[in-house]
Design an enzyme around this catalytic site. Sequence first.
Site, PDB file in Angstrom:
ATOM      1  N   ARG A 120      68.353 -48.161 -57.874  1.00 43.25           N
ATOM      2  CA  ARG A 120      69.551 -47.442 -57.436  1.00 43.25           C
ATOM      3  C   ARG A 120      70.802 -48.018 -58.107  1.00 43.25           C
ATOM      4  O   ARG A 120      70.930 -49.227 -58.273  1.00 43.25           O
ATOM      5  CB  ARG A 120      69.669 -47.593 -55.913  1.00 43.25           C
ATOM      6  CG  ARG A 120      70.980 -47.102 -55.345  1.00 43.25           C
ATOM      7  CD  ARG A 120      70.875 -46.697 -53.920  1.00 43.25           C
ATOM      8  NE  ARG A 120      70.612 -47.822 -53.028  1.00 43.25           N
ATOM      9  CZ  ARG A 120      70.347 -47.666 -51.733  1.00 43.25           C
ATOM     10  NH1 ARG A 120      70.286 -46.458 -51.210  1.00 43.25           N
ATOM     11  NH2 ARG A 120      70.136 -48.704 -50.978  1.00 43.25           N
ATOM     12  N   ARG A 180      65.355 -55.961 -45.467  1.00 45.52           N
ATOM     13  CA  ARG A 180      65.879 -54.729 -44.848  1.00 45.52           C
ATOM     14  C   ARG A 180      64.744 -53.840 -44.354  1.00 45.52           C
ATOM     15  O   ARG A 180      64.860 -53.225 -43.295  1.00 45.52           O
ATOM     16  CB  ARG A 180      66.776 -53.976 -45.850  1.00 45.52           C
ATOM     17  CG  ARG A 180      68.170 -54.606 -45.949  1.00 45.52           C
ATOM     18  CD  ARG A 180      68.905 -54.248 -47.227  1.00 45.52           C
ATOM     19  NE  ARG A 180      69.008 -52.824 -47.447  1.00 45.52           N
ATOM     20  CZ  ARG A 180      69.072 -52.263 -48.664  1.00 45.52           C
ATOM     21  NH1 ARG A 180      69.023 -53.011 -49.740  1.00 45.52           N
ATOM     22  NH2 ARG A 180      69.178 -50.970 -48.775  1.00 45.52           N
TER      23      ARG A 180
HETATM   24  P1  ADP Z   1      70.249 -48.678 -46.392  1.00 43.75           P
HETATM   25  O1  ADP Z   1      69.940 -47.506 -45.511  1.00 43.75           O
HETATM   26  O2  ADP Z   1      69.794 -48.481 -47.793  1.00 43.75           O
HETATM   27  O3  ADP Z   1      69.813 -49.996 -45.828  1.00 43.75           O
HETATM   28  P2  ADP Z   1      73.084 -48.688 -45.622  1.00 43.75           P
HETATM   29  O4  ADP Z   1      74.189 -48.426 -46.572  1.00 43.75           O
HETATM   30  O5  ADP Z   1      72.834 -47.706 -44.545  1.00 43.75           O
HETATM   31  O6  ADP Z   1      71.806 -48.848 -46.567  1.00 43.75           O
HETATM   32  O7  ADP Z   1      73.282 -50.136 -44.940  1.00 43.75           O
HETATM   33  C1  ADP Z   1      73.595 -51.284 -45.692  1.00 43.75           C
HETATM   34  C2  ADP Z   1      73.847 -52.468 -44.777  1.00 43.75           C
HETATM   35  O8  ADP Z   1      74.991 -52.196 -43.947  1.00 43.75           O
HETATM   36  C3  ADP Z   1      72.725 -52.793 -43.795  1.00 43.75           C
HETATM   37  O9  ADP Z   1      71.723 -53.613 -44.385  1.00 43.75           O
HETATM   38  C4  ADP Z   1      73.505 -53.522 -42.684  1.00 43.75           C
HETATM   39  O10 ADP Z   1      73.843 -54.838 -43.074  1.00 43.75           O
HETATM   40  C5  ADP Z   1      74.793 -52.721 -42.623  1.00 43.75           C
HETATM   41  N1  ADP Z   1      74.701 -51.582 -41.667  1.00 43.75           N
HETATM   42  C6  ADP Z   1      74.796 -50.255 -41.977  1.00 43.75           C
HETATM   43  N2  ADP Z   1      74.669 -49.484 -40.883  1.00 43.75           N
HETATM   44  C7  ADP Z   1      74.474 -50.342 -39.837  1.00 43.75           C
HETATM   45  C8  ADP Z   1      74.244 -50.168 -38.442  1.00 43.75           C
HETATM   46  N3  ADP Z   1      74.165 -48.935 -37.889  1.00 43.75           N
HETATM   47  N4  ADP Z   1      74.077 -51.282 -37.684  1.00 43.75           N
HETATM   48  C9  ADP Z   1      74.143 -52.515 -38.215  1.00 43.75           C
HETATM   49  N5  ADP Z   1      74.326 -52.756 -39.533  1.00 43.75           N
HETATM   50  C10 ADP Z   1      74.504 -51.695 -40.339  1.00 43.75           C
END
Ligand code: ADP
Length: 228
Positions: A120, A180
């Site tokens: 990505r 993750r």
């Molecule tokens: P992906 O779905 O690829 O993991 P995101 O952009 O949704 O990517 O999330 C990246 C990071 O942002 C997560 O690994 C976490 O650290 C944080 N994050 C995003 N959304 C949340 C959430 N709803 N609760 C807690 N942490 C979050």
Amino acid sequence: MKLIIFGPPGSGKGTYSRGLKEKIGIEKISTGDILRAEIKSGSEIGKKFANYVKDGKLVPDEIVNEIVRKKISEINDNFILDGYPRTIGQANFLLNLTKIDAIININVHDEILVEKISARRICSNPNCDGNYNIADIRKKIDGIEYFLPPLLPKNDMKCDKCGSDLIQRSDDKPEIIKKRIEIYYEQTKPVLEFLKSKNIPIVDVWMCKPPEQVVDEIIDKLKNLNLL
Ligand code: ADP
């Protein structure tokens, strides 16, 4: 219409919600994008959660819940939540806040996820959500035929939307990706069962074909539910 798009990291949630925004005008609320923009801005609050995001860990519920509450209050009843809720605590908070019409659940094999996330590339401009992928995946796993050609920018490693350089997200590195995905299975996957138990309709799709086709499939299924 109020939707949640649900799936493991790298399953195309951001790409599909962007496609839905273009085709049906629904507003995308991505907690990941909001958190990354806050960190880039150098704000005090951003400093507090930068390490969680860097390490691929979940930011505490109180912080994310407040971000979502504020965002929902600014937007009328037409949004798609991308990357939220990720814990049962967040799901409870959300359902107390508003009624959700449907959940779009993205299915994909883990093996594909790791390949796709490592490839990505995102736009370096925090105000742009340009997102690309250099992987070319064509294989069959357990009867699912994957045809995922690369999503390349028109000009070499520059964003089509704003011309800024493309970069790799700092948490898109193999060890962090593994972390993750682990957190997804431990803390986030149970949220789907919880939401199902609240009788919210589920729209199931597979991340196995080009995004535009998946977006069209989602739209057809939302029509079948009389939501469009
Ligand atoms: P992906 O779905 O690829 O993991 P995101 O952009 O949704 O990517 O999330 C990246 C990071 O942002 C997560 O690994 C976490 O650290 C944080 N994050 C995003 N959304 C949340 C959430 N709803 N609760 C807690 N942490 C979050």
